[in-house]
Design an enzyme around this catalytic site. Structure first.
Site, short mmCIF file in Angstrom:
data_model
loop_
_atom_site.label_atom_id
_atom_site.label_comp_id
_atom_site.label_asym_id
_atom_site.label_seq_id
_atom_site.Cartn_x
_atom_site.Cartn_y
_atom_site.Cartn_z
N ARG A 154 0.61 11.88 -6.74
CA ARG A 154 -0.24 11.44 -5.77
C ARG A 154 0.10 12.37 -4.54
O ARG A 154 -0.73 12.53 -3.71
CB ARG A 154 0.11 10.15 -5.65
CG ARG A 154 -0.71 8.99 -6.55
CD ARG A 154 -0.38 7.64 -6.50
NE ARG A 154 1.12 7.29 -7.03
CZ ARG A 154 1.84 6.36 -6.50
NH1 ARG A 154 1.45 5.37 -5.50
NH2 ARG A 154 2.93 6.20 -7.05
N HIS B 69 7.26 -0.40 -9.63
CA HIS B 69 6.42 1.11 -9.11
C HIS B 69 5.23 0.98 -9.82
O HIS B 69 5.08 0.81 -11.02
CB HIS B 69 7.40 2.05 -9.96
CG HIS B 69 7.10 3.49 -9.42
ND1 HIS B 69 5.91 4.08 -9.53
CD2 HIS B 69 7.85 4.49 -8.46
CE1 HIS B 69 5.98 5.30 -9.06
NE2 HIS B 69 7.22 5.42 -8.28
#
Lengths: 251, 603
Positions: free
Chosen positions: B256, B236
């Protein structure tokens, strides 16, 4: 490198004593890191529960220098390291070994609370319409990670051991979440009063203070439930309407 | 004669995260008796850590979404080595599985008209993730748990399975021990569902907890099931990097999705400089468009920060390697900048990302509404696992099923964020359904008592052995080795060294000893888990060496390009008759024309 000493309760149910372990401490370390380091260095069989190490699973509850906290979210720089840091298991539950307690009572209690039952779906596709304002309240309660620290500090459980008569703050929050779910159809006010001992809570707010999720347990869950219970059980007008119509008044 | 307690269940589900719970609920609903084994307490499995949401093409936020778009997004993200049947079923069934949670008490965040709200996530063309702030996994596991406890399922908490038992070809039970007393339990079952999650503990920097030691994969392998795609591990892109004790803890992609940007130490949004060709058409080429996308502008394309995880992670590694990293070896993830755009930014961030705010504040003294975060890649998820039939989730061992992270296929070479939670629901349900059917159609067979005794003796060996090596030590050495040699950027010579190193670690593991008694003894538990970690690590190394190309989560410095000749097959790992591990390349079955057409249409 700096070192610190941790005084950890070691031993099995009914016994146990504080044992000192000294280990290196580094920047940013939390109590759970120290426990892991001690396990790896000198006490391979030191029993403690943990999972996520990020304050999300609620497994590593303990009493650190006497304060009920999550070990994974307690940074060493918040503690006085000039003397040994004591780490003990939660006291409201039967001790099992080292830092592990038997919390199975909590799982039995939850099973005894009337389960969620939704009303008929609002839309043809089997879904419901709820507005954010309607779910905000229950969402707060659903943040609970079941660390049981609130149960640990509740004097009804911790000091008076009324586990058979009182479900404790965690399950009052759980009940509040069900009662305040906009599509739930059950009524849990009778069981709260008669079986689950809501009257035992005298709103000292100790539970709210220790909640790692900052749920306002007393103000937002318990007090509103108490008010509903009182309205439901003792409202003479509602009772009269109930007698006449045969309907049990809702909350 | 060893001492153990015997339990009979029609279906035994091993693992009580999202997939295990969903499987158990389904099997119980089909009217068979169900046992559910959890390694920890109920409700603590790693599903609680999932943050961003569950992907389902409900189309509540953008009605252009449908299963076909979700299907093609999943294949594109997985670089077309996915099990297309699973990708199809997943995309079609996820909406119903998500809505069902609401009928069981889940409370998702809402749209203005009162429906389930959906958010943007990497690799998903439209806002698709049903969510609750950044604690969706908790909502899901709690909903399944609170529903599941009323379905007549026997829950075995803090119990670890050490061996699957077979009679002939068929699986017929499992041997386990309970953590508290260290007593053994023999489970006799007609069908078994493995839902044990991933292998993150094989790595030093990981978002996974101690539980993720590849138990299901290793148990299945030992029982003769094939493993598939074990080279595909997801790193990740955003794990915490500082302070050292929190290194690896996940920072949700939701940051994000809400407008957070990645910056190097020069303040550059470096993701704009590296957009893969097959994503160019759907990726914004300027910050303004990217911002509009995160704010729900349907005409805007997504910012490059929301490209697939494998790609973003590699870009971060490149920035760090080339000297443009943050002070502690990561890059910056900045959400506070949105105050330039929103008047109430700080409040907005706390509302949308409450646990991230909390996590950084408490663990790193960082206020994410005022300061950028430092992040770097962390071992997060394995796309590979037990090979299963796409419809039934059965492995090649009759009666043995797998679902969720422990199974392979759906995600191909790279998983899209949000596709895991929906995977757990869709295939947990299917595994439970088919396992229950198998249990109804097949009689119980008794495990071999001699084998049970033998396996108990084996499991107790670390406690009996004196002055052996510490299991913690061997585990740490394995984690360091996997991190250094089989991590996010791989090359042949390093992996060959890892294979040699693994042989040595396996040898050391035979001499492991754990002090203390059988009661709640983490040293002993670590010694038992170690065997599984070593098995899955060997499978990862073998598969990663064999795939001489770069694809998805598997990136080779010595073969940096994708090669068509590797695009047509999966790697299968089997246990050979002599006990050694064997790898074969298995061609991917051709996709039906109807699905091919959909892929073409969506290009």
């Amino acid at each position: 490198m700096a070192k610190a000493t941790f005084s950890i309760l070691r031993g099995e149910a009914g016994g146990g004593q504080l044992v000192d372990y000294t280990t290196e401490v580094t920047e940013g370390m939390v109590v759970l890191d120290a426990v892991h380091q001690i396990q790896a260095e000198s006490a391979g069989d030191l029993a403690c529960r943990w999972n996520c190490k990020a304050g999300k699973c609620g497994s590593c509850s303990a009493e650190i220098d006497g304060q009920p906290r999550l070990m994974c979210m307690t940074r060493l720089n918040q503690l006085d390291l000039t003397k040994p840091v004591t780490i003990e298991p939660m006291k409201a539950f039967p001790h099992f070994k080292d830092l592990v307690t038997d919390v199975s009572w909590n799982y039995r209690v939850k099973k005894g609370i009337t389960k969620f039952t939704p009303r008929k779906p609002d839309a043809a596709d089997g879904t419901w319409r709820m507005h954010q304002e309607d779910v905000d309240r229950a969402q707060e309660f659903r943040k609970c990670i079941e660390c049981f620290l609130c149960q640990d500090v509740c004097h009804v459980l911790r000091d008076h051991h009324l586990h058979d008569e009182f479900i404790g703050p965690r399950f009052l929050v759980y009940t509040a979440n069900l009662e305040m779910n906009p599509i739930d159809t059950e009524n849990r006010l009778d069981e709260l009063r008669k079986l689950h001992g809501i009257g035992y809570c005298n709103i000292t707010k100790c539970c709210t203070k220790v909640c790692p999720e900052e749920i306002k347990i007393t103000d937002n869950a318990i007090i509103p439930l108490k008010e509903r219970v009182v309205d439901h059980a003792f409202d003479p007008l509602a009772k009269l309407i109930g007698l006449v119509t045969g309907k049990i008044p809702g909350p | 004669m060893a001492d153990y307690q015997t339990f009979d269940h029609d279906v035994l589900v091993i693992g009580a995260g999202g997939a295990g719970l969903r499987a158990a609920i389904e099997a119980a609903g089909a009217g068979v008796s169900v046992g559910l084994v959890c390694k920890s307490l109920l409700g603590k499995a790693h599903t609680v850590m999932a943050e961003g949401g569950m992907a389902a093409a409900i189309g509540n936020v953008d009605d252009r979404d449908n299963w076909k778009v979700h299907f093609t997004d999943t294949l594109r993200g997985g670089q077309y080595v996915n099990n297309w049947r699973m990708a199809e079923l997943h995309a079609k069934e996820a909406p119903d599985r998500v809505k069902e949670l609401e009928a069981w008490g889940a409370l998702f965040d809402r749209t203005k008209d009162g429906r389930i709200l959906q958010r943007n996530f990497g690799g998903h063309r439209y806002p698709r993730l049903a969510h609750v702030g950044d604690r969706t996994g908790l909502e899901m596991i709690r909903t399944l748990q609170d529903h599941g406890i009323h379905q007549g399922i026997d829950v075995h908490m803090e119990v670890t399975v050490t061996t699957l038992l077979k009679r002939g070809d068929r699986v017929c039970g499992a041997l386990a021990y309970d953590r508290q007393q260290g007593q053994f339990r023999l489970f006799r079952a007609k069908a078994i569902v493995l839902a044990t999650g991933g292998v993150g503990r094989a790595y030093q920097i990981t978002s996974n907890s101690w539980e993720y030691s590849g138990d299901g994969q290793a148990l299945a392998y030992e029982a003769g099931a094939a493993l598939m795609d074990m080279e595909f591990i997801q790193f990740h892109p955003t794990g915490m990097v500082w302070p050292p004790s929190v290194r690896g803890i996940l920072v949700t992609e939701g940051v994000r999705g809400e407008g957070g940007v990645l910056l190097n130490n020069r303040g550059e949004r470096f993701m704009f400089g590296d957009i893969p060709d097959n994503y160019k058409a759907q990726t914004a080429d300027n910050p303004e468009e990217g911002w509009r996308y995160t704010q729900g502008d349907k005409n805007a394309r997504r910012p490059p920060e929301l490209l697939t995880r494998d790609h973003v992670a590699r870009c971060i590694v490149r920035e760090v390697r080339e000297g443009r990293g943050s002070p502690h070896g990561g890059v910056f993830l900045d959400i506070q900048w949105i105050k330039e755009k929103l008047p109430n930014a700080a409040e907005h961030i706390r509302k949308k990302l409450p646990s991230m705010y909390h996590q950084f504040k408490q663990l790193a003294d960082i206020d994410i509404t005022k300061q950028p975060m430092e992040i770097g890649p962390t071992t997060h998820y394995i796309m590979g696992g037990i090979r299963v039939d796409g419809d039934s989730q059965m492995s090649n061992v009759p009666g043995l099923y797998a679902a969720g992270e422990s199974a392979a296929g759906l995600h191909g070479a790279n998983r899209l964020g949000g596709n895991s939670l929906s995977d757990l629901l869709v295939f947990g349900k299917r595994a439970g359904e088919y396992a229950a059917r198998f249990a109804k159609d097949n009689p119980a067979v008794a495990p071999d008592a001699g084998e049970v005794n033998e396996r108990i003796t084996e499991a107790l060996a670390p406690l009996e052995r004196k002055n052996g090596e510490s299991p913690y030590r061997i585990q740490q050495d394995l984690q360091t080795m996997m991190q250094d040699l089989v991590g996010i950027v791989r090359q042949e010579d390093e992996m060959v060294r890892a294979a040699e190193g693994l042989a040595k670690l396996k040898e050391r593991a035979t001499r492991v000893s754990a002090a203390g008694n059988r009661q709640y003894n983490p040293g002993w538990h670590t010694a038992i888990d170690l065997k599984n970690l070593l098995t899955v690590s060997e499978a990862v190394i073998l598969s990663a060496i064999a795939r001489k190309e770069s694809r998805g989560g598997h990136f080779r410095d010595d073969y940096p390009e994708k090669k068509p000749e590797f695009g047509g097959h999966n790697h299968l790992i089997n246990r050979a008759a002599d006990g050694s591990m064997k790898l074969v390349a298995q061609p991917i079955p051709p996709m039906p024309d109807e699905l091919k057409r959909i892929v073409e249409e969506m290009k």
